[in-house]
Design an enzyme around this catalytic site. Structure first.
Site, PDB file in Angstrom:
ATOM      1  N   TYR A 156       0.846  -1.200   0.000  1.00 33.98           N
ATOM      2  CA  TYR A 156       0.000   0.000   0.000  1.00 33.98           C
ATOM      3  C   TYR A 156       0.876   1.243   0.000  1.00 33.98           C
ATOM      4  O   TYR A 156       1.828   1.330   0.771  1.00 33.98           O
ATOM      5  CB  TYR A 156      -0.915   0.024   1.232  1.00 33.98           C
ATOM      6  N   GLU A 170      -0.630   4.752  -0.709  1.00 34.53           N
ATOM      7  CA  GLU A 170      -1.468   5.915  -1.037  1.00 34.53           C
ATOM      8  C   GLU A 170      -0.667   7.195  -0.829  1.00 34.53           C
ATOM      9  O   GLU A 170       0.101   7.301   0.139  1.00 34.53           O
ATOM     10  CB  GLU A 170      -2.707   5.941  -0.134  1.00 34.53           C
ATOM     11  N   ARG A 224      -0.266  -2.494 -19.010  1.00 38.92           N
ATOM     12  CA  ARG A 224      -1.570  -1.839 -19.173  1.00 38.92           C
ATOM     13  C   ARG A 224      -1.745  -0.775 -18.098  1.00 38.92           C
ATOM     14  O   ARG A 224      -1.715  -1.082 -16.910  1.00 38.92           O
ATOM     15  CB  ARG A 224      -2.670  -2.899 -19.059  1.00 38.92           C
ATOM     16  N   THR A 273      -2.129   6.198 -22.492  1.00 36.77           N
ATOM     17  CA  THR A 273      -2.019   4.842 -21.962  1.00 36.77           C
ATOM     18  C   THR A 273      -0.542   4.478 -22.086  1.00 36.77           C
ATOM     19  O   THR A 273       0.217   5.154 -22.782  1.00 36.77           O
ATOM     20  CB  THR A 273      -2.831   3.819 -22.779  1.00 36.77           C
ATOM     21  N   ASP A 292      -4.876  13.682 -25.663  1.00 33.84           N
ATOM     22  CA  ASP A 292      -4.907  12.278 -25.248  1.00 33.84           C
ATOM     23  C   ASP A 292      -4.091  11.512 -26.284  1.00 33.84           C
ATOM     24  O   ASP A 292      -4.585  11.184 -27.365  1.00 33.84           O
ATOM     25  CB  ASP A 292      -6.374  11.811 -25.229  1.00 33.84           C
ATOM     26  N   LYS A 318      -0.140   0.715 -25.464  1.00 27.21           N
ATOM     27  CA  LYS A 318      -0.399   0.639 -26.910  1.00 27.21           C
ATOM     28  C   LYS A 318       0.942   0.735 -27.642  1.00 27.21           C
ATOM     29  O   LYS A 318       1.780  -0.129 -27.435  1.00 27.21           O
ATOM     30  CB  LYS A 318      -1.426   1.689 -27.298  1.00 27.21           C
TER      31      LYS A 318
HETATM   32  C1  LIG Z   1      -7.279   3.338 -25.522  1.00 28.60           C
HETATM   33  C2  LIG Z   1      -7.635   4.769 -25.345  1.00 28.60           C
HETATM   34  C3  LIG Z   1      -7.999   5.278 -24.096  1.00 28.60           C
HETATM   35  C4  LIG Z   1      -8.340   4.451 -22.885  1.00 28.60           C
HETATM   36  O1  LIG Z   1      -7.524   3.543 -22.437  1.00 28.60           O
HETATM   37  P1  LIG Z   1      -7.975   2.440 -21.373  1.00 28.60           P
HETATM   38  O2  LIG Z   1      -6.661   2.120 -20.729  1.00 28.60           O
HETATM   39  O3  LIG Z   1      -8.586   1.340 -22.136  1.00 28.60           O
HETATM   40  O4  LIG Z   1      -8.916   3.060 -20.396  1.00 28.60           O
HETATM   41  C5  LIG Z   1      -8.217   6.640 -23.987  1.00 28.60           C
HETATM   42  N1  LIG Z   1      -8.091   7.440 -25.044  1.00 28.60           N
HETATM   43  C6  LIG Z   1      -7.763   6.992 -26.253  1.00 28.60           C
HETATM   44  C7  LIG Z   1      -7.646   7.962 -27.389  1.00 28.60           C
HETATM   45  C8  LIG Z   1      -7.539   5.635 -26.456  1.00 28.60           C
HETATM   46  O5  LIG Z   1      -7.263   5.192 -27.679  1.00 28.60           O
END
Ligand SMILES: *Cc1c(COP(=O)(O)O)cnc(C)c1O
Length: 414
Positions: free
Chosen positions: A46, A48, A236, A227, A201, A230
């Site tokens: 933990y 936090e 993840r 993220t 994003d 990817k």
């Molecule tokens: C994949 C993705 C997310 C979200 O990712 P998660 O980890 O699945 O919540 C957010 N924004 C964009 C543009 C994405 O392609």
């Protein structure tokens, strides 16, 4: 593993992943080191709070893990501050919105109304968290959308028109299914002209940004979310970056304690490993190959007469309805028969529902990690074209796929 039921399923999933060509644009295979960190005993702890400011004892090593992850993220993306705790990209977006909402409230700009976000039309490749009716985003915030132009590209005249019409507080860029480079500097100009906050994003393109194959949004946006699993090829999880000293404080409070509890330090250790890997020349070469593979694949499909987008990154969209008379879900299922995994995706001005769609989104991040060459990418274009067209039977298509699989790396030792 003593739990034979779960052990069996993990073994089956490992086999499935090894024995198919993964062309889902949002997936990848992290290194053994990333997986070792992510599977480590750090999961027990933990912690936090943030490094040196914890609510629990025994955090001396955890503090160093998280600080390394933060420092490496800042170095990799050339920015001042990072929060490495979001459990996912969606959590990162929720926290980023909240941080801007608190800022706008303090600035006295949100008297008795919700914060207004302008994002891209979801059918054009935006993410659920960018304002879908089934996501928190559309309930907590007042969302409006900008369209793409008829070529399927960002058009800053249309975006400016949407700003004038909707008067947002925040403008959002970065998408899940956009195959072209994004000019963040133009968004910044509009944000300055209309006094908007600007979020990027970069979930899909973070690996390209890290390797220098895409304009770095950290140079232009107030907040950048991502993220890590990817194109960045980590565990993840989520990530938030900013150069603003006041915003990082609000981002940190929005992640913990507003939205999350204890951070996943095993995953944060995996993120730290991934940020180091992504700073190497080897990773640069990898991203270069991803982009080349996607390009030659797309060019081959074009040459064969398919209706599809161009590509300037790691993904492309194939219009299966116009190319083969198949909906996206039909094409996805047919390709699954021959061990090619893709996902259905809305295409521009799609008349089908999101459950059916008229196309596929295809990307080469995962397969290139396994050593896919441009010859393989061209072969895959041929196989997909001839099989969806009904020119070759299942057996000969499967044989060609197996030939490619036979020289790809095992997913556990990439
Ligand atoms: C994949 C993705 C997310 C979200 O990712 P998660 O980890 O699945 O919540 C957010 N924004 C964009 C543009 C994405 O392609």
């Amino acid at each position: 593993m003593k739990d034979t039921e779960i052990a069996r399923l993990i073994a089956l999933e490992t086999d499935r992943q090894n024995n198919q060509c993964e062309l889902i644009a949002s997936e990848n295979y992290p290194s053994f080191d990333v997986r070792e960190a992510a599977g480590s005993i750090l999961t027990c702890k933990y912690s936090e709070g943030y490094p040196q400011k914890r609510y629990y004892g025994g955090c001396e090593y955890i503090d160093q893990v998280e600080q390394l992850a933060i420092d490496r993220a800042c170095k990799l993306f050339n920015c001042k501050y990072a929060n490495v705790q979001p459990h996912s990209g969606s959590q990162a977006n929720a926290a980023a919105y909240r941080a801007l909402e608190v800022t706008l409230q303090k600035e006295g700009k949100l008297k008795d109304r919700k914060m207004k976000i302008l994002s891209m039309d979801l059918n054009s490749g935006g993410h659920l968290t960018h304002g879908s009716p089934v996501s928190f985003s559309s309930h907590l915030y007042d969302i409006s959308f900008y369209p793409l132009n008829n070529d399927g590209k960002l058009d800053f005249d249309l975006i400016e028109k949407a700003i004038v019409e909707n008067k947002p507080d925040v403008i959002l860029s970065g998408y899940s299914a956009y195959p072209y480079q994004i000019d963040f500097s133009k968004f910044r100009e509009l944000a300055d002209k209309y006094d908007l906050k600007f979020i990027v994003d970069m979930a899909h393109i973070a690996g390209l940004v890290a390797a220098g194959y895409h304009q770095n949004p950290c140079d232009y946006a107030d907040i950048v979310t991502s993220t890590t699993h990817k194109t960045l090829r980590g565990p993840r999880g989520g990530l938030i970056l900013t150069n603003d000293e006041d915003l990082i404080k609000r981002i940190n409070s929005a992640v913990f304690p507003y939205y999350q509890g204890g951070p996943l330090q095993h995953i944060i250790a995996g993120k730290a490993v991934c940020f180091r890997e992504a700073s190497t020349n080897e990773f640069k070469e990898y991203i270069d190959n991803v982009i080349t593979n996607t390009r030659v694949f797309t060019e081959r499909l074009r040459d064969l007469g398919c209706i599809c987008t161009d590509t300037e990154n790691h993904l492309m969209l194939l219009n299966t309805k116009e190319s083969f008379g198949l909906t996206g879900i039909q094409a996805q299922n047919i390709l699954e028969e021959i061990s090619i995994t893709v996902n259905k995706n809305m295409i521009q001005n799609d008349t089908e529902s999101p459950k059916t769609t008229s196309g596929l989104r295809i990307g080469f991040a995962a397969l290139t990690t396994r050593g896919c060459t441009s010859e393989d990418a061209i072969s895959l274009a041929n196989i997909i074209y001839y099989y969806l067209n009904g020119d070759i039977d299942k057996e000969s298509a499967k044989e060609k796929v197996n030939l490619i699989l036979s020289h790809l790396k095992n997913i556990e030792t990439v």
